[in-house]
Design an enzyme around this catalytic site. Structure first.
Site, PDB file in Angstrom:
ATOM      1  N   ASP A 140     -91.130  79.917 -25.785  1.00 19.99           N
ATOM      2  CA  ASP A 140     -92.223  80.043 -24.799  1.00 19.99           C
ATOM      3  C   ASP A 140     -91.792  80.063 -23.324  1.00 19.99           C
ATOM      4  O   ASP A 140     -92.457  79.450 -22.467  1.00 19.99           O
ATOM      5  CB  ASP A 140     -93.238  78.903 -24.995  1.00 19.99           C
ATOM      6  CG  ASP A 140     -93.874  78.912 -26.369  1.00 19.99           C
ATOM      7  OD1 ASP A 140     -93.565  79.817 -27.171  1.00 19.99           O
ATOM      8  OD2 ASP A 140     -94.678  78.009 -26.650  1.00 19.99           O
ATOM      9  N   GLU A 170     -96.368  81.646 -26.878  1.00 26.42           N
ATOM     10  CA  GLU A 170     -97.655  81.068 -27.270  1.00 26.42           C
ATOM     11  C   GLU A 170     -98.765  81.909 -26.649  1.00 26.42           C
ATOM     12  O   GLU A 170     -98.697  82.253 -25.454  1.00 26.42           O
ATOM     13  CB  GLU A 170     -97.774  79.616 -26.782  1.00 26.42           C
ATOM     14  CG  GLU A 170     -99.104  78.967 -27.190  1.00 26.42           C
ATOM     15  CD  GLU A 170     -99.261  77.519 -26.710  1.00 26.42           C
ATOM     16  OE1 GLU A 170     -98.266  76.916 -26.288  1.00 26.42           O
ATOM     17  OE2 GLU A 170    -100.396  77.007 -26.775  1.00 26.42           O
ATOM     18  N   LYS A 198     -97.099  83.349 -31.357  1.00 29.80           N
ATOM     19  CA  LYS A 198     -97.613  82.208 -32.117  1.00 29.80           C
ATOM     20  C   LYS A 198     -98.904  81.698 -31.463  1.00 29.80           C
ATOM     21  O   LYS A 198     -98.976  81.594 -30.233  1.00 29.80           O
ATOM     22  CB  LYS A 198     -96.559  81.096 -32.184  1.00 29.80           C
ATOM     23  CG  LYS A 198     -96.130  80.518 -30.854  1.00 29.80           C
ATOM     24  CD  LYS A 198     -94.929  79.599 -31.045  1.00 29.80           C
ATOM     25  CE  LYS A 198     -94.536  78.852 -29.820  1.00 29.80           C
ATOM     26  NZ  LYS A 198     -95.494  77.886 -29.297  1.00 29.80           N
ATOM     27  N   LYS A 201     -98.642  75.444 -31.280  1.00 28.82           N
ATOM     28  CA  LYS A 201     -97.501  74.848 -30.589  1.00 28.82           C
ATOM     29  C   LYS A 201     -96.224  75.066 -31.405  1.00 28.82           C
ATOM     30  O   LYS A 201     -95.167  75.339 -30.843  1.00 28.82           O
ATOM     31  CB  LYS A 201     -97.735  73.352 -30.342  1.00 28.82           C
ATOM     32  CG  LYS A 201     -99.037  73.042 -29.583  1.00 28.82           C
ATOM     33  CD  LYS A 201     -99.129  73.753 -28.258  1.00 28.82           C
ATOM     34  CE  LYS A 201    -100.391  73.377 -27.499  1.00 28.82           C
ATOM     35  NZ  LYS A 201    -100.638  74.290 -26.360  1.00 28.82           N
ATOM     36  N   VAL A 254     -89.594  75.607 -23.438  1.00 29.40           N
ATOM     37  CA  VAL A 254     -90.569  74.664 -22.885  1.00 29.40           C
ATOM     38  C   VAL A 254     -91.792  74.574 -23.795  1.00 29.40           C
ATOM     39  O   VAL A 254     -92.125  75.524 -24.494  1.00 29.40           O
ATOM     40  CB  VAL A 254     -91.000  75.116 -21.467  1.00 29.40           C
ATOM     41  CG1 VAL A 254     -89.816  75.062 -20.524  1.00 29.40           C
ATOM     42  CG2 VAL A 254     -91.638  76.494 -21.446  1.00 29.40           C
ATOM     43  N   THR A 255     -92.456  73.416 -23.737  1.00 28.39           N
ATOM     44  CA  THR A 255     -91.993  72.202 -23.093  1.00 28.39           C
ATOM     45  C   THR A 255     -91.370  71.298 -24.159  1.00 28.39           C
ATOM     46  O   THR A 255     -91.711  71.400 -25.336  1.00 28.39           O
ATOM     47  CB  THR A 255     -93.151  71.436 -22.399  1.00 28.39           C
ATOM     48  OG1 THR A 255     -94.144  71.084 -23.380  1.00 28.39           O
ATOM     49  CG2 THR A 255     -93.789  72.278 -21.316  1.00 28.39           C
ATOM     50  N   CYS A 312     -94.106  72.246 -27.481  1.00 29.48           N
ATOM     51  CA  CYS A 312     -93.752  73.332 -28.407  1.00 29.48           C
ATOM     52  C   CYS A 312     -92.337  73.222 -28.954  1.00 29.48           C
ATOM     53  O   CYS A 312     -92.077  73.621 -30.090  1.00 29.48           O
ATOM     54  CB  CYS A 312     -93.996  74.679 -27.745  1.00 29.48           C
ATOM     55  SG  CYS A 312     -95.766  74.983 -27.549  1.00 29.48           S
ATOM     56  N   GLN A 359     -82.524  57.376 -35.127  1.00 25.87           N
ATOM     57  CA  GLN A 359     -82.457  57.081 -36.563  1.00 25.87           C
ATOM     58  C   GLN A 359     -81.493  58.025 -37.287  1.00 25.87           C
ATOM     59  O   GLN A 359     -81.785  58.545 -38.363  1.00 25.87           O
ATOM     60  CB  GLN A 359     -83.846  57.174 -37.203  1.00 25.87           C
ATOM     61  CG  GLN A 359     -84.890  56.271 -36.533  1.00 25.87           C
ATOM     62  CD  GLN A 359     -86.247  56.426 -37.156  1.00 25.87           C
ATOM     63  OE1 GLN A 359     -86.458  55.990 -38.289  1.00 25.87           O
ATOM     64  NE2 GLN A 359     -87.162  57.066 -36.449  1.00 25.87           N
TER      65      GLN A 359
HETATM   66  C1  C5J Z   1     -95.721  74.733 -24.830  1.00 21.72           C
HETATM   67  C2  C5J Z   1     -97.766  73.761 -24.043  1.00 21.72           C
HETATM   68  N1  C5J Z   1     -95.110  75.908 -24.954  1.00 21.72           N
HETATM   69  N2  C5J Z   1     -97.129  72.807 -23.367  1.00 21.72           N
HETATM   70  N3  C5J Z   1     -97.079  74.736 -24.679  1.00 21.72           N
HETATM   71  O1  C5J Z   1     -95.088  73.704 -24.832  1.00 21.72           O
HETATM   72  O2  C5J Z   1     -98.969  73.782 -24.078  1.00 21.72           O
END
Ligand code: C5J
Length: 243
Positions: A34, A82, A139, A142, A167-168, A172, A212
């Site tokens: 994204d 996205e 997509k 997320k 990102v972020t 996502c 973990q």
């Molecule tokens: C992504 C968002 N790409 N933060 N989308 O992380 O809404």
């Protein structure tokens, strides 16, 4: 763990956390999540939610370096975006109606309709623009596996490992890594190739992945991946010098 030959170019050991990880580069894809104008630039979806988009800029140079190396080595490169269809038929009302953004998904903004496929804001930033033969996955959610062809693409190319950046970090990237981990992929998240509008969420997002014993995957810097991708010729040089 089997060790790669020092002159091998098809495998490399990445200095990652919580453990080093050996990767077969022929079974590894670079997955760039994204890196769209809607998240990276003023006037897009990210800013309408009240975020300072300048927080994300630091991820661009490390991703560009990895992208260059991946292209040079022939590694599979996959970009994601996205966004939603113009009629919003793939956008759940629960997502569209959420919160109090200055502009909602589908509203007209300075870069076209917010988070809508085909609009300028939905496109990937020029610095990381996909080549014509690179795969771009659109997509609606997320996670990059949800309601997309990503799983089929990875299977077709025999991919077992994902270098994940974009990102972020906590939204996502994390969602995609969790989806990928459940599907059996080794996910190595590029720490400096991800970013969040909230630096503390970036740190927490990375910490959750590698905690973990690597419950969701591994975390490494771009430099560590680039080093592992570079064939180590020191043995050959040393052997040549002693002859
Ligand atoms: C992504 C968002 N790409 N933060 N989308 O992380 O809404």
């Amino acid at each position: 763990m089997a060790m790669a030959s020092p002159t091998s170019t098809s495998r490399g050991i990445v200095a990652a956390e919580p453990t080093p990880i050996e990767l077969d580069w022929t079974a590894t894809a670079l997955l760039i999540i994204d890196m769209q104008r809607d998240f990276m630039e003023p006037g897009g979806f990210g800013e309408t939610l009240g975020n300072d988009v300048s927080q994300l800029a630091g991820a661009v140079p490390p991703i560009a370096a990895l992208l260059k190396a991946a292209r040079a080595s022939g590694m599979l490169v996959i970009h994601t975006r996205e966004g939603h269809l113009p009629d919003l038929s793939d956008a759940p009302p629960a997502k569209v109606e959420r919160g109090a953004p200055s502009l909602r998904i589908g509203d007209p903004g300075p870069m076209g309709r917010i988070l809508i496929r085909g609009e300028a804001g939905h496109d990937i930033i020029p610095a990381l623009y996909p080549l014509d033969d690179e795969i771009v996955i659109d997509k609606p959610g997320k996670g990059a596996f949800y309601a997309t062809e990503l799983g089929d693409v990875l299977q077709t190319y025999g991919i077992e490992n994902l270098l994940v950046c974009g990102v972020t970090t906590e939204v996502c990237v994390n969602t995609t890594v969790r989806e990928g981990n459940d599907r059996g992929y080794r996910c190595v998240v590029i720490a400096d190739g991800c970013a969040s509008y909230f630096p503390e969420f970036h740190q927490a997002g990375l910490a959750m992945i590698k905690a973990q014993g690597g419950i969701f995957g591994w975390v490494a810097d771009s430099a560590a991946v680039l080093k592992a991708m570079t064939p180590d010729r020191s043995n050959r040089v040393a052997a040549g010098a002693s002859r």
